[in-house]
Design an enzyme around this catalytic site. Structure first.
Site, PDB file in Angstrom:
ATOM      1  N   GLY A  70     -18.145  21.365 -13.306  1.00 44.20           N
ATOM      2  CA  GLY A  70     -17.503  21.114 -14.591  1.00 44.20           C
ATOM      3  C   GLY A  70     -17.293  22.363 -15.427  1.00 44.20           C
ATOM      4  O   GLY A  70     -16.222  22.566 -16.003  1.00 44.20           O
ATOM      5  N   THR A  71     -18.307  23.191 -15.502  1.00 47.23           N
ATOM      6  CA  THR A  71     -18.192  24.373 -16.358  1.00 47.23           C
ATOM      7  C   THR A  71     -17.082  25.293 -15.869  1.00 47.23           C
ATOM      8  O   THR A  71     -16.256  25.771 -16.662  1.00 47.23           O
ATOM      9  CB  THR A  71     -19.538  25.119 -16.411  1.00 47.23           C
ATOM     10  OG1 THR A  71     -20.492  24.283 -17.080  1.00 47.23           O
ATOM     11  CG2 THR A  71     -19.416  26.424 -17.174  1.00 47.23           C
ATOM     12  N   GLN A 185     -17.666  13.065 -17.687  1.00 43.71           N
ATOM     13  CA  GLN A 185     -18.476  11.879 -17.987  1.00 43.71           C
ATOM     14  C   GLN A 185     -17.734  10.582 -17.671  1.00 43.71           C
ATOM     15  O   GLN A 185     -18.344   9.519 -17.625  1.00 43.71           O
ATOM     16  CB  GLN A 185     -18.868  11.868 -19.473  1.00 43.71           C
ATOM     17  CG  GLN A 185     -19.782  13.009 -19.880  1.00 43.71           C
ATOM     18  CD  GLN A 185     -21.185  12.866 -19.299  1.00 43.71           C
ATOM     19  OE1 GLN A 185     -21.630  11.763 -18.959  1.00 43.71           O
ATOM     20  NE2 GLN A 185     -21.900  13.975 -19.171  1.00 43.71           N
ATOM     21  N   THR A 243     -15.265  31.212  -0.846  1.00 43.74           N
ATOM     22  CA  THR A 243     -15.346  30.377   0.350  1.00 43.74           C
ATOM     23  C   THR A 243     -15.662  28.945  -0.049  1.00 43.74           C
ATOM     24  O   THR A 243     -16.580  28.704  -0.838  1.00 43.74           O
ATOM     25  CB  THR A 243     -16.446  30.910   1.278  1.00 43.74           C
ATOM     26  OG1 THR A 243     -16.087  32.238   1.677  1.00 43.74           O
ATOM     27  CG2 THR A 243     -16.599  30.036   2.516  1.00 43.74           C
ATOM     28  N   CYS A 331     -29.473  23.838 -26.225  1.00 41.09           N
ATOM     29  CA  CYS A 331     -30.684  24.613 -26.449  1.00 41.09           C
ATOM     30  C   CYS A 331     -30.405  26.094 -26.291  1.00 41.09           C
ATOM     31  O   CYS A 331     -29.645  26.499 -25.447  1.00 41.09           O
ATOM     32  CB  CYS A 331     -31.745  24.229 -25.438  1.00 41.09           C
ATOM     33  SG  CYS A 331     -32.254  22.531 -25.559  1.00 41.09           S
TER      34      CYS A 331
END
Lengths: 394, 424
Positions: A70-71, A185, A243, A331
């Protein structure tokens, strides 16, 4: 002590069939980019996986760009599309995103502002966390010809609010601006169809739907200009190098397919559990506040503020009783910051810090809810006492 | 758990003793990057990771508690305000008093824990008495003496019977990667160790006179009295030499007139110390005891009396570099470890003799005439302290007064539900 896992939005257990597929593929040798038989074998697994994912998500196989998750997909969509569109026309230097994005989008957009001098417009949300399409329409009327990319998540990771994606994407498309949505999500939880949504790019990841961590995809329209962020062999359409992780991709595809095939019945079962959880929490802790949108909501998400408590303290107390949940906040060095999502929804600092997220998933049972309800009232009472530590001793 | 070796071993020992232990790392800065970086610190992201890893190895839950606001108010702001008032604070002591055994303890108790365990080097046994560590070089009883009976009843110091060397060896044997981590010596919230620069940033330049304590003559200028330390000799930059050619020392700092007073070494000596906010665990006073006037400072024999919330110590031999704001801690010598009788915050020191003996450690009151209280009728004894330039002559006075080699951000909380632990 058996663990009661109520943090499926953080990561959900792998589906047995995905795990089996992973192990089987991991036994095979071959780089999908190699020309020999072993390479061709791996390539075949990758391409079959691409087709399976495309088929269940309403995309063409060529629109599936495998990434590390996702990031990376969010970074590629926001930065990559911004770079390409701005380089084609320097006037297009404005990035638009909702105020409640995951940090993968939020911080990418912030970074473009800080390091690439991009202008930024944050779309506000209402008290339930929803973007009003009218606010995007207004923005388009004012800045339409200078916007490079628009990014609005399909569903929020903290409070579970589902956004009016089709309406937003339609507005963007009409203005000729690529629309990206982080659907990490949403996929497997609610119906998601790339083509029908009108989005130009869509982020999906494996570990939120029963696949492995470390593999995901960006569904990216063929005609969407995108500058690569990772340079190298150009394995994925020349917009993503590296890869390919054959077993990861295979297991990801199996999980996406399984999650989507069982989505309706799973959502019905999980949302019934969730509704029971919400009702019982509200009965046990009468002043608890349910955050998010009651109607446009992910089936497994229950999000509360417990006035007078610190979410951190509640988490510690529940954790000590084997119950895993989340404060849903970001955090730094483990220091909880008040959630930007709740603040954007108009909550004050105290309410934001008093929040706790329970997310149910494919392994959740009514026994999990029972265990939570057995522990929660005492934890809330104790956490309230612990809040007094903030007042200095006289 | 600070991320250092002491708190890690303390947590491991508490767990091994049968307690249900949870590791807590205190986040003391709103922005962790602004605090000291590298292996010598206590409040960095790296330290937080080290602490988390130690908790993993020990097998206990681990959380970061955000104490930045309380720490800033109770310790950092207090530190600056004390210097501005011409006193010399001890931030480690203040942190124990206001953070570890107050804010952290209160929160822990409310959450159902029974005690706070730290890696301080001090002994607190079943008799409830606070004693010096067996490792006198690492003893931290001085910065714990401020704790009240109620606070001590909820404290556990599992390391007091071990030397630092033993603690390191045990950490290595337990597979704790922090076994070789260097000790932290400096003030954790001053990232570059430059206390003077830290204070100057916050208090600004404030030029004033440096005057001779005996004649009142102006000998030079300073740019901020807070930068000086009682007993300091170097860096005074005085162009007028003393008539006898001997070095001069900072005797006192007077914020009201922004004056730094200097004089000969013998004028530093005091034999009467008064102090406020006493904590007293001992029997009735006056009491014969040893007193220590700064962290890792010399120990002198004294008669201590408590009257009307004030503590007065008559020293059997003079002490030098006694600074207001520091703690006076009274000990009763004991073969099983000197016992803390009490402590108080120094407000003033005075001399009832004309000239102090030259060797304070060996000094005796004999030969001291009560007649001439000439030089150091110091009404309020200001700052001594943490400057590295401090070059005082007396035995213990040259050390960095604010520095204690503590694991500043470290704490572990223990609870023993269903376990009759050694707490209380």
């Amino acid at each position: 002590m058996t663990m009661v896992y109520l943090d499926h939005a953080a990561t959900t257990p792998m589906l047995p069939e995905a795990l089996d597929a992973y192990v089987a593929a991991a036994r095979e040798i071959g780089n999908p980019s190699s020309l020999h038989a072993a390479g061709r074998g791996a390539r075949r697994l990758v391409e079959e996986s691409r087709e399976r994912i495309a088929a269940v998500l309403g995309a063409r196989p060529s629109e599936v760009v495998f990434t590390s998750g996702g990031t990376e997909s969010d970074n590629l969509a926001t930065k990559g599309i911004h770079y390409a569109r701005r380089d084609a026309d320097p006037r297009r230097n404005r990035v638009v995103a909702s105020a409640v994005e995951h940090h993968a989008v939020l911080d990418s957009v912030d970074w473009l502002g800080a390091h690439e001098s991009a202008d930024i417009s944050w779309l506000p949300v209402d008290a339930t966390g929803r973007v009003d399409p009218a606010s995007l329409a207004d923005l388009l009327a004012e800045h339409g010809d200078t916007i490079s990319v628009i990014s609005v998540q399909w569903a929020n990771n903290e409070v579970g609010t589902v956004q009016p994606i089709a309406e937003l994407a339609t507005l963007a498309t009409r203005a000729g601006i690529p629309f990206h949505t982080d659907a990490v999500q949403a996929v497997g939880q609610i119906p998601v169809d790339f083509a029908a949504s009108g989005a130009a790019a869509l982020t999906v990841t494996g570990h939120k739907l029963g696949g492995p961590v470390g593999v995901g995809a960006l569904l990216l329209g063929r005609d969407v200009p995108t500058t690569p962020l990772l340079h190298g062999g150009g394995q994925e359409r020349d917009v993503r190098s590296g890869t390919l992780d054959t077993p990861g991709v295979v297991a990801f595809a199996v999980a996406v397919e399984a999650a989507i095939k069982t989505q309706l019945e799973n959502a019905a079962r999980v949302s019934a559990l969730r509704d029971g959880l919400v009702a019982r929490v509200c009965a046990a802790v009468p002043d608890a506040i349910v955050n998010g949108d009651p109607a446009h909501r992910l089936p497994g998400n229950a999000h509360f503020s417990f006035p007078g408590c610190e979410g951190d303290a509640l988490l510690l107390l529940l954790d000590a009783q084997g119950i895993a949940c989340s404060t849903g906040s970001a955090c730094s060095a483990g220091v909880a910051q008040p959630s930007h999502v709740l603040l954007a929804m108009g909550a004050d600092d105290d309410r934001a810090r008093s929040s706790l997220r329970f997310t149910l998933g494919h392994t959740s049972t009514s026994a999990d809810v029972d265990a939570l309800l057995a522990a929660l009232p005492g934890a809330v009472e104790r956490a309230r006492r612990a809040t007094a530590w903030k007042s200095p001793r006289s | 758990m600070s991320g250092g070796v002491d708190s890690a071993v303390a947590a491991a020992r508490a767990r091994e003793a049968g307690h249900d232990v949870t590791g807590v790392h205190l986040a003391l800065s709103r922005n962790p990057q602004t605090f000291r970086t590298g292996a010598r610190g206590c409040c960095t992201l790296e330290d937080s990771r080290d602490a988390r890893r130690a908790a993993d190895v020990i097998g206990i839950p681990f959380y970061v508690w955000d104490m930045a606001e309380q720490f800033h108010e109770s310790v950092v702001d207090d530190f600056v305000a004390e210097y501005a008032a011409g006193r010399t604070p001890n931030p480690c002591l203040r942190c124990n008093e206001k953070i570890k055994f107050s804010a952290v303890l209160d929160r822990a108790i409310a959450l159902g824990f029974d005690a706070v365990v730290t890696g301080h080097h001090a002994r607190l046994g079943a008799d409830g008495l606070l004693r010096r560590s067996v490792d006198l070089a690492k003893d931290q009883s001085y910065v714990l003496a401020v704790l009240t009976r109620a606070q001590l009843d909820r404290a556990m110091f599992p390391l007091g019977d071990s030397t630092k060397e033993q603690v390191r060896a045990e950490a290595a044997a337990r597979g704790l990667a922090v076994a070789d981590k260097p000790d932290s010596h400096d003030i954790c919230f001053i990232a570059d160790g430059d206390t003077r620069g830290f204070l100057a940033d916050r208090l600004g330049e404030s030029p004033g006179d440096i005057v001779d304590g005996r004649t009142g003559a102006v000998l030079g200028q300073h740019s901020g009295a807070y930068a000086y330390t009682i007993g300091q000799r170097k860096g005074l930059d005085l162009r007028v030499p003393a008539p006898d050619g001997r070095p001069r020392y900072v005797l006192s700092i007077t914020p009201k007139t922004n004056t730094v007073t200097v004089g000969p070494r013998e004028d530093l000596a005091v034999d009467t110390v008064t102090a406020t906010r006493p904590i007293w665990h001992g029997a009735d006073t006056p009491a014969e005891c040893d007193v220590q006037l700064r962290a890792h400072g010399e120990v002198v024999q004294a008669v201590v009396a408590l009257t009307d919330g004030e503590l007065t110590a008559h020293l059997r031999s003079p002490a030098r570099g006694v600074a207001a704001g520091q703690a006076i801690v009274a000990y009763r010598p004991d073969p099983a470890g000197d016992i803390v009788l009490g402590s108080a915050t120094i407000t003033a020191g005075a001399a009832s003799f004309p000239e102090a003996a030259t060797s304070p450690g060996a000094a005796s009151p004999s030969g001291v005439s009560p007649s001439g209280a000439s030089a150091s009728a110091v009404g309020s004894l200001p700052a001594a302290g943490s400057s590295a330039d401090a070059a005082t002559s007396s035995a213990g006075a040259a050390t960095s007064s604010a520095g204690t080699a503590t694991s500043s951000a470290g704490a572990a909380v223990a609870s023993a539900p269903g376990v009759a632990g050694p707490v209380r």
